[in-house]
Design a protein around this motif. Sequence first.
Motif, PDB file in Angstrom:
ATOM      1  N   ARG A   1       0.838  -1.205   0.000  1.00 35.10           N
ATOM      2  CA  ARG A   1       0.000   0.000   0.000  1.00 35.10           C
ATOM      3  C   ARG A   1       0.870   1.251   0.000  1.00 35.10           C
ATOM      4  NH1 ARG A   1      -3.476   3.203  -1.905  1.00 35.10           N
ATOM      5  NH2 ARG A   1      -4.380   4.690  -0.418  1.00 35.10           N
ATOM      6  N   PHE A   2       1.937   1.251   0.794  1.00 32.07           N
ATOM      7  CA  PHE A   2       2.824   2.412   0.816  1.00 32.07           C
ATOM      8  C   PHE A   2       3.474   2.606  -0.553  1.00 32.07           C
ATOM      9  CE2 PHE A   2       6.735   4.756   1.656  1.00 32.07           C
ATOM     10  CZ  PHE A   2       6.274   5.785   2.453  1.00 32.07           C
ATOM     11  N   ALA A   3       3.855   1.513  -1.203  1.00 39.00           N
ATOM     12  CA  ALA A   3       4.438   1.609  -2.548  1.00 39.00           C
ATOM     13  C   ALA A   3       3.456   2.272  -3.511  1.00 39.00           C
ATOM     14  CB  ALA A   3       4.830   0.223  -3.046  1.00 39.00           C
ATOM     15  N   ASP A   4       2.195   1.919  -3.400  1.00 36.57           N
ATOM     16  CA  ASP A   4       1.180   2.551  -4.252  1.00 36.57           C
ATOM     17  C   ASP A   4       1.088   4.050  -3.984  1.00 36.57           C
ATOM     18  OD1 ASP A   4       0.533   0.174  -5.482  1.00 36.57           O
ATOM     19  OD2 ASP A   4      -1.192  -0.238  -4.184  1.00 36.57           O
ATOM     20  N   LEU A   5       1.176   4.438  -2.712  1.00 38.85           N
ATOM     21  CA  LEU A   5       1.123   5.855  -2.366  1.00 38.85           C
ATOM     22  C   LEU A   5       2.320   6.605  -2.941  1.00 38.85           C
ATOM     23  CD1 LEU A   5      -0.042   5.594   1.369  1.00 38.85           C
ATOM     24  CD2 LEU A   5      -1.398   6.425  -0.571  1.00 38.85           C
ATOM     25  N   VAL A   6       3.499   5.988  -2.863  1.00 37.03           N
ATOM     26  CA  VAL A   6       4.695   6.603  -3.461  1.00 37.03           C
ATOM     27  C   VAL A   6       4.495   6.780  -4.959  1.00 37.03           C
ATOM     28  CG1 VAL A   6       7.126   6.210  -4.021  1.00 37.03           C
ATOM     29  CG2 VAL A   6       6.299   5.786  -1.693  1.00 37.03           C
ATOM     30  N   ASP A   7       4.011   5.739  -5.600  1.00 41.17           N
ATOM     31  CA  ASP A   7       3.839   5.781  -7.066  1.00 41.17           C
ATOM     32  C   ASP A   7       2.821   6.830  -7.499  1.00 41.17           C
ATOM     33  OD1 ASP A   7       5.639   3.708  -7.149  1.00 41.17           O
ATOM     34  OD2 ASP A   7       4.154   2.140  -7.494  1.00 41.17           O
ATOM     35  N   SER A   8       1.936   7.228  -6.609  1.00 37.78           N
ATOM     36  CA  SER A   8       0.896   8.190  -6.987  1.00 37.78           C
ATOM     37  C   SER A   8       1.394   9.628  -7.008  1.00 37.78           C
ATOM     38  CB  SER A   8      -0.296   8.071  -6.027  1.00 37.78           C
ATOM     39  OG  SER A   8       0.040   8.548  -4.730  1.00 37.78           O
ATOM     40  N   HIS A   9       2.628   9.869  -6.536  1.00 39.00           N
ATOM     41  CA  HIS A   9       3.174  11.234  -6.489  1.00 39.00           C
ATOM     42  C   HIS A   9       4.205  11.433  -7.601  1.00 39.00           C
ATOM     43  CE1 HIS A   9       1.350  12.558  -2.698  1.00 39.00           C
ATOM     44  NE2 HIS A   9       1.582  11.350  -2.222  1.00 39.00           N
ATOM     45  N   ASP A  10       4.070  12.514  -8.349  1.00 41.25           N
ATOM     46  CA  ASP A  10       5.000  12.803  -9.446  1.00 41.25           C
ATOM     47  C   ASP A  10       6.406  13.081  -8.960  1.00 41.25           C
ATOM     48  OD1 ASP A  10       2.942  12.514 -11.254  1.00 41.25           O
ATOM     49  OD2 ASP A  10       2.499  14.668 -11.367  1.00 41.25           O
ATOM     50  N   ARG A  11       6.542  13.620  -7.764  1.00 39.88           N
ATOM     51  CA  ARG A  11       7.852  14.033  -7.260  1.00 39.88           C
ATOM     52  C   ARG A  11       8.570  12.912  -6.499  1.00 39.88           C
ATOM     53  NH1 ARG A  11       7.990  17.289 -10.217  1.00 39.88           N
ATOM     54  NH2 ARG A  11      10.076  16.435 -10.393  1.00 39.88           N
ATOM     55  N   LEU A  12       7.957  11.737  -6.398  1.00 41.58           N
ATOM     56  CA  LEU A  12       8.559  10.602  -5.711  1.00 41.58           C
ATOM     57  C   LEU A  12       8.762   9.456  -6.690  1.00 41.58           C
ATOM     58  CD1 LEU A  12       6.381  10.579  -2.454  1.00 41.58           C
ATOM     59  CD2 LEU A  12       8.597  11.689  -2.798  1.00 41.58           C
ATOM     60  N   ILE A  13       9.852   8.704  -6.485  1.00 40.39           N
ATOM     61  CA  ILE A  13      10.121   7.569  -7.363  1.00 40.39           C
ATOM     62  C   ILE A  13      10.604   6.386  -6.534  1.00 40.39           C
ATOM     63  CG2 ILE A  13      12.523   8.239  -7.875  1.00 40.39           C
ATOM     64  CD1 ILE A  13      11.875   7.335 -10.811  1.00 40.39           C
ATOM     65  N   ARG A  14      10.036   5.225  -6.811  1.00 43.80           N
ATOM     66  CA  ARG A  14      10.359   3.999  -6.076  1.00 43.80           C
ATOM     67  C   ARG A  14      11.500   3.278  -6.792  1.00 43.80           C
ATOM     68  NH1 ARG A  14       7.508  -0.963  -6.516  1.00 43.80           N
ATOM     69  NH2 ARG A  14       5.886   0.167  -7.646  1.00 43.80           N
ATOM     70  N   LEU A  15      12.395   2.636  -6.017  1.00 46.95           N
ATOM     71  CA  LEU A  15      13.628   2.096  -6.593  1.00 46.95           C
ATOM     72  C   LEU A  15      13.645   0.580  -6.746  1.00 46.95           C
ATOM     73  CD1 LEU A  15      16.265   4.326  -4.756  1.00 46.95           C
ATOM     74  CD2 LEU A  15      15.202   4.678  -6.986  1.00 46.95           C
ATOM     75  N   HIS A  16      12.631  -0.131  -6.303  1.00 43.62           N
ATOM     76  CA  HIS A  16      12.664  -1.593  -6.408  1.00 43.62           C
ATOM     77  C   HIS A  16      11.254  -2.153  -6.276  1.00 43.62           C
ATOM     78  CE1 HIS A  16      11.984  -2.481  -2.053  1.00 43.62           C
ATOM     79  NE2 HIS A  16      12.447  -1.246  -1.940  1.00 43.62           N
ATOM     80  N   THR A  17      11.111  -3.399  -6.696  1.00 41.82           N
ATOM     81  CA  THR A  17       9.869  -4.133  -6.483  1.00 41.82           C
ATOM     82  C   THR A  17       9.795  -4.575  -5.030  1.00 41.82           C
ATOM     83  OG1 THR A  17       9.910  -4.926  -8.764  1.00 41.82           O
ATOM     84  CG2 THR A  17       8.527  -6.144  -7.211  1.00 41.82           C
ATOM     85  N   VAL A  18       8.643  -4.448  -4.415  1.00 39.49           N
ATOM     86  CA  VAL A  18       8.487  -4.792  -3.002  1.00 39.49           C
ATOM     87  C   VAL A  18       8.407  -6.310  -2.851  1.00 39.49           C
ATOM     88  CG1 VAL A  18       7.003  -4.595  -0.974  1.00 39.49           C
ATOM     89  CG2 VAL A  18       7.352  -2.612  -2.475  1.00 39.49           C
TER      90      VAL A  18
END
Length: 507
Positions: free
Chosen positions: A393-410
């Motif tokens: 769920r937190f990964a989804d929240l990160v992905d929903s923001h243009d200014r944030l980028i996730r670095l790996h698959t959970v």
Amino acid sequence: MPPGTTTDQTRPFAAQSRDETAELLTKAVNLGLDFKLQPEVFLERIPSVEARDRLISSFPVNPGTVEDALAEFAETMLPLCKNEASPQFLGFGDTGDDVGALTGGVLALLTQQNLINQSFDSPSATFIEATALRWLRELIGYTNPQVEDLKTVLDFGGVITHGGTMSNSLAMMLAREHKVPGTMETGVRDPGRFSIVVPRDIGHYSVKSALKWIGLGYQVIEVDTEGFRYDLKALERALREHEGRIMSVVVYAGDSRTQTVDDLRGVRDVVRAADERIWLHADACWGLMCSFSDRLCGKIAGIEDYDSVTVDPHKVMAVPHSLGALLVRDPASLKAISSHSGLIMGDDFDCGQVTPFIGTKAWLSLKLWMMMRTHGRSGLAKLAEDRVDKALRFADLVDSHDRLIRLHTVDMMAVTFMYIPADVDVTAPDIERINEANLRIHERMLADGTWHLHHFGLPDDDGVLKYGVTLYPLRFMAANPRIEEHHMTGVLDYILELGATFDEGSL
């Protein structure tokens, strides 16, 4: 109070002072419980030098009271303590607040058993430790001997330790003795024969340090990774290039940064094809959690074929620090690092025989036994699955923001991500500026003390921004059972606010 006098509370504990002692211990427990339940991570933040000057004091000459010492603790120390049970502490492992585990910890302190010896020092505690080890072994798929076949401590199949660093050190000792039997007695003759293979840039420091501690020096062969897992072709080449000089290949069932689980079966097959004598060690300090659940256990499939496995209940089972374990596929392998003393270790079940570096051994395993006894397998499964779902769920929240980028698959309960400054184009990223922004954000976060996320260097192993560069991301951890949706959105709003301040040049 005149010099040399004593108070009732400095005299030995006795029946006459039982109620008074219970009252004092109740005060201490209430202080600790209230601390855990406070919403804040820190009640006060001050620089290290100021903390030093405030807290380091002279040795008192005269006796005092426990009430005075408790008051001093509550006034001067506790406000500066980090509260990992705060729902705003989102940055590391477990909170250590499982009620069963806490109960076991208190009882272990009060019963004062010493597991170096079984017959007179820990008549029951030794076999509760054996039980906890057998439960852990069962979780990861090792076969346990029948109870009636437990003849000595060597049949327990593992060692309870203070954590992953000690467990990994014991594993490297076992690998050394497996490579050249008798090195315990003869010493290291040719350090180059004791090389280990580790994944480049994502391993835990303890494995490399262990080599130095056990007299092997820095005999480390680093192999490239892809997506935070071994590049199996590169691993195959390294094994061929260093043929005959490798004592162990170390794999991470959940690395210490992204908690990515390696391809355990793939690594096993490559290593066994190259040299069946190489000791296979899996660091599953985080990955143990996957073993709790039928839904998640496939992530660590194959771990049962590894010669040794490190697990850390104090990271994934809400057990208070410190408690880890080293488990071995063949229980008899522990004999290679055993020792004896006629002074105290003369019985078959003395745990002191298989605990290098430790003499007196506290009943650490009681808090683990109590936790597992009260949760059962289904309770552990729910704990693990809830944490993974929260991380997703937190990964989804990160992905929903243009200014944030996730670095790996959970894979488990870790999510690493970065703030991207407004003036940075992610198609041609300015890595230095991105790193600077996240370093500044974390520095401010530590200074404020309101929220906490972890922060470290990490290779961009998935090429999210630029393959191979070192990034300095923030990391969310879903270990805290008090974390709710509004805490996850709250910390992201806080980061975005700090990021905007950085963009304006005022952070």
